[in-house]
Motif scaffolding. Structure first.
Motif, PDB file in Angstrom:
ATOM      1  N   ASP A 179    -111.087 -77.491 -60.853  1.00 32.48           N
ATOM      2  CA  ASP A 179    -111.386 -78.468 -61.909  1.00 32.48           C
ATOM      3  C   ASP A 179    -112.672 -78.103 -62.644  1.00 32.48           C
ATOM      4  O   ASP A 179    -112.794 -78.328 -63.845  1.00 32.48           O
ATOM      5  CB  ASP A 179    -111.509 -79.869 -61.299  1.00 32.48           C
ATOM      6  N   THR A 180    -113.622 -77.559 -61.908  1.00 33.66           N
ATOM      7  CA  THR A 180    -114.862 -77.109 -62.540  1.00 33.66           C
ATOM      8  C   THR A 180    -114.577 -75.951 -63.492  1.00 33.66           C
ATOM      9  O   THR A 180    -115.130 -75.877 -64.590  1.00 33.66           O
ATOM     10  CB  THR A 180    -115.877 -76.690 -61.462  1.00 33.66           C
ATOM     11  N   PHE A 181    -113.699 -75.043 -63.052  1.00 33.64           N
ATOM     12  CA  PHE A 181    -113.248 -73.953 -63.926  1.00 33.64           C
ATOM     13  C   PHE A 181    -112.671 -74.531 -65.217  1.00 33.64           C
ATOM     14  O   PHE A 181    -113.059 -74.125 -66.327  1.00 33.64           O
ATOM     15  CB  PHE A 181    -112.200 -73.113 -63.179  1.00 33.64           C
ATOM     16  N   ALA A 182    -111.766 -75.497 -65.082  1.00 31.57           N
ATOM     17  CA  ALA A 182    -111.120 -76.100 -66.260  1.00 31.57           C
ATOM     18  C   ALA A 182    -112.149 -76.825 -67.124  1.00 31.57           C
ATOM     19  O   ALA A 182    -112.096 -76.755 -68.359  1.00 31.57           O
ATOM     20  CB  ALA A 182    -110.018 -77.058 -65.809  1.00 31.57           C
ATOM     21  N   GLY A 183    -113.094 -77.508 -66.488  1.00 38.91           N
ATOM     22  CA  GLY A 183    -114.117 -78.246 -67.226  1.00 38.91           C
ATOM     23  C   GLY A 183    -115.062 -77.320 -67.972  1.00 38.91           C
ATOM     24  O   GLY A 183    -115.475 -77.610 -69.091  1.00 38.91           O
ATOM     25  N   GLY A 184    -115.402 -76.204 -67.343  1.00 43.88           N
ATOM     26  CA  GLY A 184    -116.259 -75.221 -68.011  1.00 43.88           C
ATOM     27  C   GLY A 184    -115.537 -74.619 -69.206  1.00 43.88           C
ATOM     28  O   GLY A 184    -116.118 -74.441 -70.285  1.00 43.88           O
ATOM     29  N   PHE A 185    -114.272 -74.324 -69.008  1.00 45.98           N
ATOM     30  CA  PHE A 185    -113.414 -73.780 -70.068  1.00 45.98           C
ATOM     31  C   PHE A 185    -113.352 -74.756 -71.248  1.00 45.98           C
ATOM     32  O   PHE A 185    -113.667 -74.400 -72.390  1.00 45.98           O
ATOM     33  CB  PHE A 185    -112.020 -73.557 -69.460  1.00 45.98           C
ATOM     34  N   ALA A 186    -112.981 -76.000 -70.956  1.00 45.08           N
ATOM     35  CA  ALA A 186    -112.829 -77.008 -72.014  1.00 45.08           C
ATOM     36  C   ALA A 186    -114.172 -77.330 -72.666  1.00 45.08           C
ATOM     37  O   ALA A 186    -114.257 -77.475 -73.896  1.00 45.08           O
ATOM     38  CB  ALA A 186    -112.199 -78.274 -71.437  1.00 45.08           C
ATOM     39  N   GLY A 187    -115.212 -77.434 -71.847  1.00 45.10           N
ATOM     40  CA  GLY A 187    -116.534 -77.778 -72.367  1.00 45.10           C
ATOM     41  C   GLY A 187    -117.071 -76.707 -73.300  1.00 45.10           C
ATOM     42  O   GLY A 187    -117.630 -76.998 -74.354  1.00 45.10           O
ATOM     43  N   TYR A 188    -116.866 -75.461 -72.912  1.00 41.64           N
ATOM     44  CA  TYR A 188    -117.330 -74.357 -73.757  1.00 41.64           C
ATOM     45  C   TYR A 188    -116.603 -74.374 -75.106  1.00 41.64           C
ATOM     46  O   TYR A 188    -117.207 -74.140 -76.157  1.00 41.64           O
ATOM     47  CB  TYR A 188    -117.108 -73.015 -73.046  1.00 41.64           C
ATOM     48  N   LEU A 189    -115.315 -74.659 -75.074  1.00 34.81           N
ATOM     49  CA  LEU A 189    -114.537 -74.693 -76.318  1.00 34.81           C
ATOM     50  C   LEU A 189    -114.975 -75.866 -77.204  1.00 34.81           C
ATOM     51  O   LEU A 189    -115.044 -75.742 -78.432  1.00 34.81           O
ATOM     52  CB  LEU A 189    -113.042 -74.768 -76.023  1.00 34.81           C
ATOM     53  N   ALA A 190    -115.266 -77.001 -76.574  1.00 37.08           N
ATOM     54  CA  ALA A 190    -115.746 -78.158 -77.345  1.00 37.08           C
ATOM     55  C   ALA A 190    -117.105 -77.840 -77.976  1.00 37.08           C
ATOM     56  O   ALA A 190    -117.361 -78.172 -79.131  1.00 37.08           O
ATOM     57  CB  ALA A 190    -115.844 -79.385 -76.447  1.00 37.08           C
ATOM     58  N   LYS A 191    -117.946 -77.182 -77.206  1.00 39.75           N
ATOM     59  CA  LYS A 191    -119.281 -76.820 -77.690  1.00 39.75           C
ATOM     60  C   LYS A 191    -119.205 -75.853 -78.878  1.00 39.75           C
ATOM     61  O   LYS A 191    -119.895 -76.025 -79.885  1.00 39.75           O
ATOM     62  CB  LYS A 191    -120.059 -76.164 -76.549  1.00 39.75           C
ATOM     63  N   THR A 192    -118.364 -74.837 -78.761  1.00 41.43           N
ATOM     64  CA  THR A 192    -118.338 -73.773 -79.772  1.00 41.43           C
ATOM     65  C   THR A 192    -117.361 -74.055 -80.914  1.00 41.43           C
ATOM     66  O   THR A 192    -117.401 -73.383 -81.941  1.00 41.43           O
ATOM     67  CB  THR A 192    -117.977 -72.421 -79.123  1.00 41.43           C
ATOM     68  N   GLU A 193    -116.481 -75.027 -80.719  1.00 40.47           N
ATOM     69  CA  GLU A 193    -115.511 -75.421 -81.762  1.00 40.47           C
ATOM     70  C   GLU A 193    -114.695 -74.255 -82.305  1.00 40.47           C
ATOM     71  O   GLU A 193    -114.450 -74.166 -83.506  1.00 40.47           O
ATOM     72  CB  GLU A 193    -116.233 -76.113 -82.923  1.00 40.47           C
ATOM     73  N   ASP A 194    -114.308 -73.370 -81.418  1.00 39.78           N
ATOM     74  CA  ASP A 194    -113.566 -72.180 -81.839  1.00 39.78           C
ATOM     75  C   ASP A 194    -112.467 -71.950 -80.806  1.00 39.78           C
ATOM     76  O   ASP A 194    -112.761 -71.690 -79.649  1.00 39.78           O
ATOM     77  CB  ASP A 194    -114.547 -70.995 -81.897  1.00 39.78           C
ATOM     78  N   VAL A 195    -111.212 -72.088 -81.221  1.00 36.33           N
ATOM     79  CA  VAL A 195    -110.113 -71.959 -80.257  1.00 36.33           C
ATOM     80  C   VAL A 195    -109.331 -70.655 -80.466  1.00 36.33           C
ATOM     81  O   VAL A 195    -108.136 -70.579 -80.196  1.00 36.33           O
ATOM     82  CB  VAL A 195    -109.168 -73.185 -80.283  1.00 36.33           C
TER      83      VAL A 195
END
Lengths: 308, 308
Positions: free
Chosen positions: A238-254
């Motif tokens: 879940d931490t892996f998924a949260g880091g993944f999602a959080g980084y994408l939210a931060k950088t706004e680039d998918v």
């Protein structure tokens, strides 16, 4: 910065590892996702449910980290979801000792108004119909919907799972589950088949062996950082998924390129999570340490070939 | 360019996989090491033994690829070492059906005069005393001595194994064997302990999960290339070792930085080996294809983080 909506469990865990044993401590997929994403300072809203027995201090700790818990329903006369497990000596397998669904049994997620426009949505491992109900509440299709699932739903709700797969962009799934869902042993072929079921991106988690990201024939691999000691693996996925999602939210680039960075950050954060029991390490973690460990990931993987 | 001396088996294999079945075909660790190293055009001498039943064409094929087989003793009235195995559906486990040591039972390696000054020595998986006898025949300590071993020698000749470990620079070993040799579950700790036994570099092979290189606290990871189809895993580990040793002989640089490239090339060549039965794919392979696949390894592992 984009908003992140994370739907998942907020729970009690009791854990036994070769290193020790805990009483009921804070756990749950939503908790770990939120704590990981909070490293990037993104506006994260958690949707979950707890009982009247859930300590307010846990919610306050999350709030202090900028995690919005307005979407965490409190059922005053109910009990919080409880899981207890014992890890074997190799830390790669575990026995579940207790699973008490409690308030989770009747959980109907309600997305708070201010997160209905979240551009990144992380659908934790819940019934596929529950995951769909979250997507239905959004004002518009999110920029990126990420879904976590497990073999239990493949066995009990496969048709519903296929329905939600058509509506999401990224699936995170472990290697055995990818094989079960696709009927393919090779992960390359498994990813291809799952891709055809809907998700543009397929992330296959291999635990201590890292994670693979697939996208329309392209492939990227993030290793897990080899550690001298794994103290407690609970919440690492879940931490892996949260880091993944959080980084994408931060950088706004998918884009695929940025998703590569996102799974490196996911693996990075997971490597901290396992250093202490439960959420302990994630609660004390700071972005400075994360950025420093990024150097270890670079040293681990980056090479420069001389021969031409 | 440095000379490479490879001591190992030259043998017959009979293989069964879910894709098919072979009669006796060319196999052996020395064979796969030699074929892998030949990609780099290095001067490789193989030291081994075969029986009178061994087809001359096999030796001629190797000679045509620049592999010197003067050190391959032919025991005219003996039979060649024969191994037969059946792979399970997952291709990760196999049953040995037949092991006939034959001429290998009395094998005493004799290093040809012109390879006594080889700067890279690859000691294949043989009795530790046999490995020592090869080192004793060298004119001087090689620039880099690489040793492969397995659990069988840990069980039957541990003291001898410790003796040879003090005289070599690199050990290649799989994850389970590293755990057995060190008594440590964590591969980081296992490598540390094995390092203390002698080898400056520890390479831990994890099969489809890649390989780790350890050197005095430094760590590097080469993934295995995820493949749509693994046809026959036989020889992949030896091809990995041969690619590693061959690259080092070619580049004449035994620094940690260059060993990183060497394990990437090892993994690269191994990814070809498994595409066909036995040595088939390695016989038809050319450096152009290898260099092209290097791009796939770069795409798989190289990333560029935006967040600072």
């Amino acid at each position: 910065m984009s908003k992140l909506l994370a739907v998942g469990t907020v729970a009690f865990d009791a854990i036994e590892t070769p290193f020790g044993k805990t009483d009921k401590i804070l756990g749950g997929s939503g908790t770990f996702v939120g704590l990981a994403a909070s490293q990037f300072g993104v506006d994260t809203g958690i949707v979950s449910v707890v009982g009247g027995d859930f300590p307010k201090e846990y919610l306050e700790m999350m709030n202090a980290k900028g995690i919005n818990t307005d979407g965490v329903e409190i059922v005053e006369d109910g009990k919080t979801f409880f899981w207890s497990g014992r890890y074997h000596n190799d830390m790669n397998s575990r026995d579940t000792l207790v699973t008490e669904l409690n308030v989770l049994a009747d959980f109907t997620p309600v997305v708070p108004e201010e997160y209905k426009n979240a551009s990144i949505v992380m659908l934790g491992n819940l019934h596929p119909m529950t995951q769909i109900s979250v997507l239905d509440q959004m004002n518009e299709k999110p920029k990126l919907a990420i879904l976590d699932t497990m073999n239990f739903w493949m066995d009990s709700a496969l048709e519903d799972l296929h329905t939600v797969l058509k509506r999401i962009d990224v699936i995170t799934i472990n290697d055995e589950e990818a094989r079960q869902l696709s009927g393919e042993y090779s992960l390359v072929n498994a990813a291809k088949k799952i891709h055809e079921m809907g998700p543009k991106y397929v992330v296959i988690k291999k635990g201590e062996h890292g994670a693979l990201l697939f996208n329309e024939g392209k492939m990227f691999f993030a290793p897990a950082l080899p550690l001298a000691e794994v103290f407690d693996p609970t919440g690492a996925g879940d931490t892996f998924a949260g880091g993944f999602a959080g980084y994408l939210a931060k950088t706004e680039d998918v884009s695929f390129e940025n998703l590569k960075s996102a799974i490196i950050y996911g693996s990075n954060l997971a490597s901290f999570c396992v250093e202490k029991f439960g959420t302990q390490r994630m609660e004390s973690l700071g972005l400075g340490e994360v950025q420093q460990r990024l150097e270890a990931f670079k040293e681990l993987t980056q090479f420069d070939i001389k021969l031409s």
